[in-house]
Write an enzyme that holds these catalytic residues in place. Structure first.
Site, PDB file in Angstrom:
ATOM      1  N   GLY A   1       0.795  -1.293  -0.161  1.00 40.29           N
ATOM      2  CA  GLY A   1      -0.116   0.154   0.040  1.00 40.29           C
ATOM      3  C   GLY A   1       0.801   1.056  -0.112  1.00 40.29           C
ATOM      4  O   GLY A   1       0.183   2.423  -0.036  1.00 40.29           O
ATOM      5  N   ASP A   2       2.095   1.063   0.003  1.00 40.35           N
ATOM      6  CA  ASP A   2       2.967   2.335   0.125  1.00 40.35           C
ATOM      7  C   ASP A   2       4.228   2.278  -0.727  1.00 40.35           C
ATOM      8  O   ASP A   2       5.066   2.715   0.159  1.00 40.35           O
ATOM      9  CB  ASP A   2       2.963   2.866   1.613  1.00 40.35           C
ATOM     10  CG  ASP A   2       3.384   4.553   1.704  1.00 40.35           C
ATOM     11  OD1 ASP A   2       3.580   5.085   0.472  1.00 40.35           O
ATOM     12  OD2 ASP A   2       3.967   4.740   2.681  1.00 40.35           O
ATOM     13  N   LEU A   3       4.504   1.666  -1.744  1.00 37.96           N
ATOM     14  CA  LEU A   3       5.776   1.368  -2.197  1.00 37.96           C
ATOM     15  C   LEU A   3       5.996   2.611  -2.966  1.00 37.96           C
ATOM     16  O   LEU A   3       6.195   2.867  -4.122  1.00 37.96           O
ATOM     17  CB  LEU A   3       5.695   0.183  -3.251  1.00 37.96           C
ATOM     18  CG  LEU A   3       5.516  -1.016  -2.518  1.00 37.96           C
ATOM     19  CD1 LEU A   3       5.600  -2.395  -3.617  1.00 37.96           C
ATOM     20  CD2 LEU A   3       6.656  -1.359  -1.653  1.00 37.96           C
ATOM     21  N   ASN A   4       6.343   3.651  -2.325  1.00 37.96           N
ATOM     22  CA  ASN A   4       6.696   4.911  -2.671  1.00 37.96           C
ATOM     23  C   ASN A   4       8.220   5.228  -2.782  1.00 37.96           C
ATOM     24  O   ASN A   4       9.086   4.313  -2.459  1.00 37.96           O
ATOM     25  CB  ASN A   4       6.095   6.019  -1.763  1.00 37.96           C
ATOM     26  CG  ASN A   4       6.875   6.298  -0.499  1.00 37.96           C
ATOM     27  OD1 ASN A   4       7.957   6.322  -0.379  1.00 37.96           O
ATOM     28  ND2 ASN A   4       6.071   6.471   0.544  1.00 37.96           N
ATOM     29  N   ASN A  49      10.287   4.646   0.387  1.00 39.00           N
ATOM     30  CA  ASN A  49      10.293   3.264   0.937  1.00 39.00           C
ATOM     31  C   ASN A  49      10.955   2.080   0.168  1.00 39.00           C
ATOM     32  O   ASN A  49      10.823   1.120   0.802  1.00 39.00           O
ATOM     33  CB  ASN A  49       8.715   2.765   1.119  1.00 39.00           C
ATOM     34  CG  ASN A  49       8.243   3.803   2.274  1.00 39.00           C
ATOM     35  OD1 ASN A  49       8.910   4.324   2.996  1.00 39.00           O
ATOM     36  ND2 ASN A  49       6.914   3.844   2.375  1.00 39.00           N
TER      37      ASN A  49
END
Length: 376
Positions: A228-231, A234
């Site tokens: 949900g947050d593979l930015n 990260n």
């Protein structure tokens, strides 16, 4: 389903531990002697980079860690933190470059710490993870190969988690979690943070389209557990020299599992595409390379592909609206909160100006080119 933050669509209060307090936590809860500690950037939790001293009992093993202090709302949901921690350990055992989760002196993976501020007592869940070396993707010019590799990583992660089981897995059914892509309509509560302007009009259009074209088709999407947050902050990378002397990058670390929730494969690839667009000089080209990598592991269905454009726009809206709202609450953290906004509004506007058909043509043709072994 667990109670706590996910029953409320609110932005939680961030912890405000000082370095001395954080250092004392590490020593009292985890039994490690701190030699240096410094804050790390974070959204609504608090993180510290911890350096520890060797002792006669610890002559080997790690000396650098990350102390994670969950915000007060998340700390009301220990089942969720437990499941996230077990997922990190599960993925590490499966060969993913995740951190190791450290045990407390009482042999637990979390500890609930209460702090009396005078007017009230607040409780925070604390964890200690090993520190992962590497540079965030945001700091390098991202190659087409790395975009492909990141898309492939996202799919492999979701695919691997199909085998994850835990008695408290239902805690990932985060009904009103503001960062779950399913909950885009909840953004309406925060539109006031944008004022009255063209950007607000775009967000309102995206929310309406989401209700009409995504919410009605969720049953056609395949379910899974999402990171949900593979930015771009990260995902860590390390470089090596190629045969011709150029720098080659590979993923060396995956950070921050706090936004994990039950979702859909197409959510993961949409979120990854959106974040990889942020720092790109050719943002509209990004999606095809990430999609090709993802589909090398999990090919999307026609229904999932048809929703991809709107889901990427929706993630832009989530990031931009929540950041604007958080900046009103925590202006001292504005630099970190507005990382995405620096280019995000411009990219969202460009996607809208080009339209779904034109953007999809670029993405799908690029992805298709990988099938013949000639990436665009």
């Amino acid at each position: 389903m667990s109670s706590g933050v996910d029953q409320q669509s609110q932005v939680p209060a961030k912890p405000t531990f000082g370095e001395v307090q954080a250092s004392a936590l590490v020593e009292s809860v985890f039994g490690l002697k701190v030699s240096k500690i410094q804050p790390l950037p974070s959204y609504d939790d608090q993180n510290f980079h911890v350096y520890t001293s060797r002792t006669k009992d610890t002559t080997d093993g790690p000396t650098e860690y990350v102390l994670k202090i969950s915000n007060t709302e998340t700390s009301k949901n220990p089942d969720l933190i437990e499941v996230q921690s077990h997922i990190i350990m599960f993925l590490k055992a499966a060969g993913f470059p995740t951190a190791s989760v450290c045990r407390t002196k009482g042999d637990n993976i979390t500890s609930l710490v209460s702090v009396d501020s005078g007017s009230e007592v607040k409780s925070y869940l604390v964890r200690l993870l090993t520190y992962l070396p590497g540079r965030p993707v945001a700091e390098i010019p991202v190659s087409l190969q790395l975009l492909y590799d990141i898309g492939r990583l996202a799919a492999k992660l979701d695919k691997t988690l199909e085998k994850f089981h835990h008695p408290k897995l239902s805690s990932l059914q985060r009904k009103n979690f503001i960062w779950n892509l399913k909950n885009v309509p909840l953004l309406e509560e925060y539109l006031h943070a944008l004022g009255q302007n063209q950007t607000r009009e775009i967000v309102e259009q995206v929310i309406q389209l989401f209700k009409e074209e995504v919410m009605t088709k969720l049953s056609h999407f395949r379910e899974c557990i999402n990171h949900g947050d593979l930015n771009d902050h990260n995902i860590l990378i390390e470089s090596s020299k190629s045969a011709c002397g150029d720098a080659e990058y590979r993923v060396s670390g995956i950070l921050d599992f706090s936004d994990m929730s039950c979702g859909y494969y197409v959510f993961e690839v949409a979120i990854t595409i959106m974040y990889m667009m942020i720092e790109s000089k050719s943002p509209m080209q990004v999606g095809g390379h990430v999609l090709a990598g993802f589909e090398s592991i999990i090919p999307l269905t026609a229904a999932e592909r048809g929703a991809l454009f709107l889901l990427v726009c929706s993630r832009f809206c989530q990031s931009l609206v929540i950041a604007a709202h958080s900046c009103q609450l925590y202006p001292e953290n504005k630099d970190y909160l507005m990382i995405t906004a620096k280019t995000g509004w411009k990219h969202l506007q460009q996607m809208f100006d080009m339209g779904q058909k034109a953007v999809e043509e670029i993405w799908f043709e690029t992805a298709k080119s990988y099938e013949s072994g000639i990436s665009m």
